[in-house]
Structure formats: structure tokens, C-alpha cells
Motif scaffolding. Structure first.
Motif, PDB file in Angstrom:
ATOM      1  N   TRP A  31      -1.339 111.901  47.161  1.00 61.79           N
ATOM      2  CA  TRP A  31      -2.660 111.955  47.656  1.00 61.79           C
ATOM      3  C   TRP A  31      -3.438 111.092  46.542  1.00 61.79           C
ATOM      4  N   GLU A  33      -6.525 110.227  45.956  1.00 61.17           N
ATOM      5  CA  GLU A  33      -7.839 110.618  45.665  1.00 61.17           C
ATOM      6  C   GLU A  33      -7.801 111.584  44.898  1.00 61.17           C
ATOM      7  N   ALA A  34      -6.827 112.611  45.251  1.00 58.06           N
ATOM      8  CA  ALA A  34      -6.585 114.059  44.520  1.00 58.06           C
ATOM      9  C   ALA A  34      -6.179 113.502  42.911  1.00 58.06           C
ATOM     10  N   HIS A  37      -9.091 112.626  40.834  1.00 57.00           N
ATOM     11  CA  HIS A  37     -10.053 113.531  40.417  1.00 57.00           C
ATOM     12  C   HIS A  37      -9.378 114.256  39.267  1.00 57.00           C
ATOM     13  N   GLU A 245     -12.162 118.170  51.336  1.00 54.94           N
ATOM     14  CA  GLU A 245     -12.898 118.384  49.864  1.00 54.94           C
ATOM     15  C   GLU A 245     -13.477 116.812  49.618  1.00 54.94           C
ATOM     16  N   PHE A 246     -12.605 115.791  49.771  1.00 51.67           N
ATOM     17  CA  PHE A 246     -12.684 114.790  48.953  1.00 51.67           C
ATOM     18  C   PHE A 246     -13.613 113.734  49.872  1.00 51.67           C
ATOM     19  N   TRP A 249     -12.572 111.962  52.996  1.00 46.98           N
ATOM     20  CA  TRP A 249     -12.447 112.214  54.291  1.00 46.98           C
ATOM     21  C   TRP A 249     -13.689 112.165  55.269  1.00 46.98           C
ATOM     22  N   ARG A 264     -11.447 126.086  48.844  1.00 46.55           N
ATOM     23  CA  ARG A 264     -11.875 125.320  47.665  1.00 46.55           C
ATOM     24  C   ARG A 264     -11.932 126.402  46.433  1.00 46.55           C
ATOM     25  N   THR A 287     -18.828 109.795  42.112  1.00 53.15           N
ATOM     26  CA  THR A 287     -19.070 110.694  43.337  1.00 53.15           C
ATOM     27  C   THR A 287     -19.155 112.193  43.004  1.00 53.15           C
ATOM     28  N   SER A 290     -14.523 117.040  42.944  1.00 51.59           N
ATOM     29  CA  SER A 290     -13.881 117.918  43.510  1.00 51.59           C
ATOM     30  C   SER A 290     -13.390 118.946  42.626  1.00 51.59           C
TER      31      SER A 290
END
Length: 370
Positions: A31, A33-34, A37, A245-246, A249, A264, A287, A290
Motif C-alpha cells: 500500500w 500511499e500508506a 505517509h 483514510e487516504f 480513496w 483511525r 496533502t 493520515s
């Protein structure tokens, strides 16, 4: 006469850095994007530590390795990092990947401070070498089950893929809801098309469908199918693993991705430290950060305090988890022993059930908190 140093040789410019390993999923099928972050939080905290004088005058240096969401790759990375002389390993998002990393770190006597993975059984048995910031899956997912029950949802379906993390989550939900007269129906997202999942939901009068699946697929196709099926207009979609969360999505699903409750790990209001870090993370990421970014930042904050107080010796550092107390972005962090959890655990990080507001999907609504 003093000889001039050779231009081919590096000239020492300061004390040697304290190297720290960092694991994150930075390429598919992880993942990404996770992972981005998580790494942003780790890197921001390292820069802050170094601006404040580092570790006894020595700078902290991250040695980053991409796990790509692969347990075997993570274990090899830990072995490599141990050979490079890192004081400790940090990070990782995926639970099954973190478990492989924890096992290898424990075997090698290397301290591992896990940032985000939640699987209860992070290690086979008790160990002092591994500590974790994220709440255990059983803690957060029971809260999610209580939210469903209190909202009147007792007939639940889960669309799930194979994997221990998803199976563990489904089991936690089933046990918690069954204790209050609820039921959980399992739908195999690999065997059933999104249309077939909708048929099953309509046929059995299910009130909520939880997405225990990866992103972007099959999660996106399932959301679109359910949202566009008129028979399921009153059905609640949920995603306890935190997929909404991201920002990705929202980019993927737009309005159809709103109103999907997820877990969360943030307080309802950040304190002054959290507000400052949030602003710095937002600038770094471009952005809204998260909760995973905050987990990364807190990881380095804890590790830096342990290194300052107990030094870089691996055995002493691992023994220090039980004695560390740190003010993080989301509260005061200490590590204890929790029944059924083999690692030193922050019990607990704040937990919320939130969703993206359908009226303003860039804003989150808090539906329940611990």
C-alpha cells in the motif's frame, strides 16, 4: 610539513551518525500511499531530532528499505540492516510484513519499534526486543463492532480476501457481535463478482457490508456496485482497516467513497505538539497527513528518547522499552505488557470510528471514539 588529505578520500566533517533502519511499503503490491505517509512521519521526526542536537551530538540517520508489502523481502531487509550496524529497526505498515520483520529482528537481537501494524500475534511468543505503537487489532476492531451494534447493525456481511489479517479481523467482529446476538456472513471477494456480492446481500437482508479487501481493487469495484444497486440503498458500507483514510480513496471514488466508517488512530483534538507536526507533515506531503504519518513521527520521537537515555547498545536499547515515557503527537506514550500480546505495547493509542462527510468528503466526521 602536514600532508593535504587526498581528494579521493572522504574528509570527516563531524561525529558519525546513529543509523536506524526504516521499513515501509514504497512499491506495489504494498500500500504505497500508506508507506509514503509513514516515511514522511519518520523523516520529519529525524530532521527535528537532528536540529535539536541529535543523539548525544551525533545525527540520526534513516536507512530506508522498501518492503513492497512482501514478508520475505522484509525479513531479508532486517537481516541486511542488522549487518549494516543499525541500532534499531522502525516502521512498517502491513501486519503480516511486520510480523516477518519482528521475527527476524528478535532472532538477530535487533530492537524493532513497529509503527503501524496491528495484528495481535506480531511475534510467536513474548519478547523484549519488539515494541509497538499501533493498537492491537482486537482492541480497535472490537470498538468497531460495538459501533455497528449501537448503530443497530446486527446482520453483517464481510467481503474478504485470503490472508491472516483479514481472517483475524473477521473473527474479532464475529465473536464480538455474536456475544450480543449478531451474525457475520462471509463473502469471498475472490470467488464472487461485485454483482454476485450485491445479489447475496439483497437475498439475505444484510444491513452492513464491511470491506476486508485491498485497494484499489477489489475495494473500488465493490463500492461502486453497492452504491449503484437500488436494492441496497439503505445498506451501510464499512472499512475497518482504514482504506478511506487516504486522499487516494477520494481520488478513486469521489462522492461514492464518502460515508464509509473506518478506524483511525487519532484523538478528537490534537494538542499543541500534534498541531505543529500536522502542519509540517501537510507541507511535506502536499496533502492532509493520515494517522499513519503521525505514527511514523511518534516512532522516531520514542526511539530518540530511548537512544539518548540508554545508548546505542542493542541489548540495552531493547530493555529500555519498559522504561520509556514520551509525549507524542497523540498522547503520552508508555509501553506495557498486555494479555495475549507478545510485544511491549502502547496501550492504547486513541481510536476513532470516522467517515468522510458526504457533504464535504475532504472532512472527517467522528462517529465513535475510545
Amino acid at each position: 610539513m602536514n600532508a593535504m588529505p587526498s581528494p579521493l578520500l572522504p574528509v570527516p566533517s563531524g561525529p558519525p551518525a546513529v543509523p536506524v533502519g526504516a521499513l515501509a511499503p514504497l512499491s506495489r503490491p504494498g500500500w504505497v500511499e500508506a508507506g509514503r505517509h509513514l516515511l514522511a512521519g519518520l523523516e520529519l521526526a529525524v530532521s527535528e531530532v537532528n536540529r535539536a542536537g541529535g543523539i548525544g551530538g551525533r545525527p540520526l540517520a534513516l536507512v530506508v528499505r522498501d518492503t513492497a508489502g512482501d514478508p520475505e523481502r522484509a525479513a531479508k531487509a532486517v537481516e541486511e540492516l542488522a549487518g549494516l550496524g543499525v541500532a534499531a529497526v522502525t516502521g512498517e505498515y502491513h501486519s503480516v510484513v511486520a510480523r516477518a520483520a519482528a521475527a527476524k529482528a528478535d532472532e538477530l537481537g535487533l530492537p524493532f519499534l513497529c509503527s503501524s501494524a496491528v495484528l495481535d500475534g506480531l511475534t510467536e511468543g513474548p519478547t523484549d526486543r519488539v515494541a509497538r505503537l499501533a493498537p492491537a487489532q482486537s482492541h480497535g476492531w472490537r470498538l468497531y463492532a460495538d459501533f455497528l451494534r449501537d448503530a443497530g447493525h446486527t446482520r453483517i456481511a464481510v467481503a474478504t480476501e485470503p490472508g491472516e489479517y483479514w481472517a483475524s479481523g473477521a473473527r474479532i467482529l464475529r465473536d464480538r457481535l455474536a456475544a450480543h446476538g449478531g451474525s457475520v456472513t462471509t463473502l469471498d471477494a475472490r470467488a464472487l463478482s461485485p454483482a454476485a456480492v450485491c445479489e447475496a446481500l439483497a437475498a439475505h437482508g444484510i444491513g452492513a457490508l464491511l470491506l476486508l479487501v485491498g485497494v484499489p481493487e477489489p475495494a473500488a469495484s465493490l463500492v461502486r456496485a453497492v452504491r449503484r444497486d437500488r436494492r441496497l440503498a439503505g445498506l451501510l458500507l464499512g472499512a475497518p482497516a482504514g482504506q478511506p483514510e487516504f486522499a487516494g480513496w477520494w481520488d478513486l471514488l469521489g462522492d461514492e467513497g464518502a460515508g464509509i466508517p473506518f478506524l483511525r488512530y487519532l484523538p478528537e483534538r490534537l494538542g499543541p505538539r500534534g498541531v505543529r507536526v500536522e502542519a509540517a507533515l501537510r507541507e511535506r506531503l502536499g496533502t492532509a497527513p493520515s494517522f499513519v504519518a503521525f505514527e511514523g513521527h511518534d516512532t522516531i520521537t520514542v526511539l530518540a528518547e530511548a537512544l539518548r537515555s540508554h545508548g546505542t547498545d542493542r541489548a540495552r536499547l531493547a530493555a529500555s522499552w519498559a522504561r520509556v515515557t514520551v509525549d507524542g503527537t497523540r498522547g503520552t506514550i508508555t509501553f506495557t505488557r498486555v494479555a495475549g500480546i507478545g510485544v511491549r505495547q502502547w496501550a492504547w493509542a486513541p481510536v476513532q470510528v470516522v467517515d468522510r462527510d458526504p457533504a464535504r468528503p475532504d472532512r472527517f466526521r467522528v462517529l465513535r471514539s475510545s
